[in-house]
Design a protein around this motif. Structure first.
Motif, PDB file in Angstrom:
ATOM      1  N   ASN A 224       9.729   2.282  -0.164  1.00  0.00           N
ATOM      2  CA  ASN A 224      11.076   2.069  -0.262  1.00  0.00           C
ATOM      3  C   ASN A 224      11.772   1.772   1.058  1.00  0.00           C
ATOM      4  OD1 ASN A 224      11.668   1.652  -3.024  1.00  0.00           O
ATOM      5  ND2 ASN A 224      11.061   3.857  -3.075  1.00  0.00           N
ATOM      6  N   ALA A 225      11.373   2.717   2.134  1.00  0.00           N
ATOM      7  CA  ALA A 225      11.970   2.851   3.572  1.00  0.00           C
ATOM      8  C   ALA A 225      11.807   1.687   4.128  1.00  0.00           C
ATOM      9  CB  ALA A 225      11.530   4.076   4.091  1.00  0.00           C
ATOM     10  N   GLY A 226      10.271   1.185   3.861  1.00  0.00           N
ATOM     11  CA  GLY A 226      10.020  -0.115   4.786  1.00  0.00           C
ATOM     12  C   GLY A 226      10.683  -1.451   4.002  1.00  0.00           C
TER      13      GLY A 226
ATOM     14  N   GLN B 156       0.900  -1.343   0.024  1.00  0.00           N
ATOM     15  CA  GLN B 156      -0.022  -0.024   0.074  1.00  0.00           C
ATOM     16  C   GLN B 156       0.965   1.235   0.230  1.00  0.00           C
ATOM     17  OE1 GLN B 156      -3.465  -0.450  -0.365  1.00  0.00           O
ATOM     18  NE2 GLN B 156      -2.686  -2.585  -0.506  1.00  0.00           N
ATOM     19  N   ASP B 157       2.169   1.416  -0.342  1.00  0.00           N
ATOM     20  CA  ASP B 157       3.076   2.339  -0.516  1.00  0.00           C
ATOM     21  C   ASP B 157       3.059   2.974   0.789  1.00  0.00           C
ATOM     22  OD1 ASP B 157       3.925   2.165  -3.020  1.00  0.00           O
ATOM     23  OD2 ASP B 157       2.616   3.629  -3.869  1.00  0.00           O
ATOM     24  N   GLU B 158       3.069   2.308   2.024  1.00  0.00           N
ATOM     25  CA  GLU B 158       3.142   2.902   3.392  1.00  0.00           C
ATOM     26  C   GLU B 158       4.112   2.166   4.040  1.00  0.00           C
ATOM     27  OE1 GLU B 158       1.819   5.201   4.848  1.00  0.00           O
ATOM     28  OE2 GLU B 158      -0.048   5.769   3.364  1.00  0.00           O
ATOM     29  N   PHE B 159       4.948   2.595   5.020  1.00  0.00           N
ATOM     30  CA  PHE B 159       6.170   2.052   5.676  1.00  0.00           C
ATOM     31  C   PHE B 159       5.674   0.837   6.276  1.00  0.00           C
ATOM     32  CE2 PHE B 159       8.783   1.239   9.289  1.00  0.00           C
ATOM     33  CZ  PHE B 159      10.143   1.559   8.653  1.00  0.00           C
ATOM     34  N   THR B 160       4.882   0.673   7.374  1.00  0.00           N
ATOM     35  CA  THR B 160       4.668  -0.367   8.179  1.00  0.00           C
ATOM     36  C   THR B 160       4.164  -1.539   7.235  1.00  0.00           C
ATOM     37  OG1 THR B 160       4.536   0.756   9.956  1.00  0.00           O
ATOM     38  CG2 THR B 160       3.443  -1.519  10.059  1.00  0.00           C
ATOM     39  N   PRO B 161       3.175  -1.720   6.287  1.00  0.00           N
ATOM     40  CA  PRO B 161       2.695  -2.584   5.634  1.00  0.00           C
ATOM     41  C   PRO B 161       3.837  -3.392   4.699  1.00  0.00           C
ATOM     42  CG  PRO B 161       1.307  -1.030   5.419  1.00  0.00           C
ATOM     43  CD  PRO B 161       2.141  -0.399   6.284  1.00  0.00           C
TER      44      PRO B 161
ATOM     45  N   LEU C 174      15.689  -7.643  -6.157  1.00  0.00           N
ATOM     46  CA  LEU C 174      14.502  -7.186  -5.747  1.00  0.00           C
ATOM     47  C   LEU C 174      14.156  -6.143  -6.527  1.00  0.00           C
ATOM     48  CD1 LEU C 174      12.466  -7.380  -3.512  1.00  0.00           C
ATOM     49  CD2 LEU C 174      14.035  -6.094  -2.087  1.00  0.00           C
ATOM     50  N   TYR C 175      12.792  -5.932  -6.905  1.00  0.00           N
ATOM     51  CA  TYR C 175      12.373  -4.789  -7.627  1.00  0.00           C
ATOM     52  C   TYR C 175      11.263  -4.166  -6.867  1.00  0.00           C
ATOM     53  CZ  TYR C 175      10.176  -2.049 -11.643  1.00  0.00           C
ATOM     54  OH  TYR C 175       9.583  -0.936 -12.220  1.00  0.00           O
ATOM     55  N   ASN C 176      11.053  -2.894  -6.450  1.00  0.00           N
ATOM     56  CA  ASN C 176       9.760  -2.452  -6.093  1.00  0.00           C
ATOM     57  C   ASN C 176       9.324  -1.280  -6.906  1.00  0.00           C
ATOM     58  OD1 ASN C 176       8.053  -1.215  -4.169  1.00  0.00           O
ATOM     59  ND2 ASN C 176       9.527  -0.067  -2.783  1.00  0.00           N
TER      60      ASN C 176
END
Length: 337
Positions: A256-258, A226-231, A249-251
């Motif tokens: 990215n921080a998570g 969901q483009d959020e850090f924790t999930p 690995l491709y995001n």
């Protein structure tokens, strides 16, 4: 050549010409076609300065951007403010509104709240859901020109799209990953949400290149954070623990921080990492070697392109230079400035 000449050539009234030139509702499609044909036949070009002066207000754009920990979207919001200040002299007014990320109802409600009294155009980062398609249709019906930004909504009533070619971006990532990884390697995919067309298109382009040119490489995922850090951290960590032998690995999204924290916690080493958007975390990760490649797009360039698209939609095709393809930038540590 004047509007009087155009009206005579089209066989319509001056009022009808005015409505067509300024994209106002209430004109039959056949009449619009007659006026557009006459424009081409007589080579009519409007005085755009006069057209702007004749308007009772500036061109208004309501720009709806997701909020949250997505640093690219925060950069996009900053670009709306920056470019908005710069285009006031051109009589464009940008109104920034933030909504909860990945919230279909919040996006649809925000689009429904855009009033033709103050806004000519609504700009959205689209989610490919029926509720958003319906909200776009309602906006269009009441005279709001809808521009999709970054993530498109094909098959909808939107009027224009501003963004990079996301399939090309995914193909670029696939081509690089194929060169970096050996035959038989496993590579993982991380996404924000496949309900975002830009993320889905990047995955499609990535898979297409690896499947055609590097068929020995196995793709794992995508997991969606969901483009959020924790999930993103939690989903990435699950994947890393399930596949400790990942070579790449491709995001395709912005969490990215998570993802990077999960990579560090899982003690994954020697993994080729390709990410999107040059933000604080990805810039630092490039410099440290934690990320190998960042595929970037320029928020300010995109907001300027939105302004040009709005001019063309409101004033006519000759109100701004023709639309051009936005540049996809590729950053390594070596060309990081």
């Amino acid at each position: 050549m004047t509007v009087h000449d155009l009206a005579r050539a089209a066989g319509v009234s001056l009022a009808t010409v005015d409505r067509v030139l300024n994209a106002r509702p209430g004109v039959k499609p056949a009449t619009i076609e007659k006026v557009e044909t006459a424009i081409a036949d007589i080579g009519f070009r409007r005085d755009l300065t006069a057209s702007m002066l004749a308007r009772a207000r500036d061109i208004g754009l309501t720009v709806i951007v997701p909020e949250g920990t997505n640093q690219f979207m925060n950069k996009l919001a900053e670009a709306v403010e920056t470019v908005g200040d710069q285009v006031r002299a051109e009589r464009l007014r940008l109104d920034l509104r933030r909504v909860r990320a990945m919230d279909t109802k919040a996006l649809a409600d925000a689009l429904d709240a855009v009033s033709t009294d103050t806004s000519d155009c609504a700009v959205i980062v689209a989610i490919d859901k029926p509720e958003v398609h319906a909200a776009v249709a309602r906006a269009s019906q009441r005279g709001v020109k809808v521009i999709t930004l970054v993530s498109d909504l094909p098959g909808s009533d939107r009027h224009s799209f501003v963004g990079i070619d996301n399939q090309a971006a995914g193909r670029t990532a696939g081509s690089l990953m194929g060169r970096f990884c050996r035959k038989g390697a496993k590579v993982g995919l991380v996404a924000g949400s496949l309900e975002l067309i830009d993320h889905a298109e990047r995955v499609t382009g990535f898979r297409a290149v690896l499947g055609a040119e590097y068929p020995g490489i196995e793709i794992v995922g995508p997991v969606e954070g969901q483009d959020e850090f924790t999930p993103t951290y939690e989903k990435s960590l699950e994947m890393f623990r399930a596949y400790p032998d990942l070579a790449g690995l491709y995001n395709v999204g912005a969490g990215n921080a998570g993802m990077l924290m999960a990579l560090k916690e899982a003690q994954m080493t020697g993994v080729t990492v390709i990410a999107h958007e040059l933000t604080g975390p990805t810039r630092a990760a490039l410099a440290s070697g934690a990320v190998d490649v960042v595929i970037d797009q320029s928020p300010e360039t995109e907001i300027r392109a939105v302004c040009a698209a709005a001019k063309r939609l409101v004033l006519g095709a000759d109100a701004a230079p023709p639309e051009s393809e936005l540049e996809i930038k590729v950053f390594l540590r070596d060309n990081l400035r």
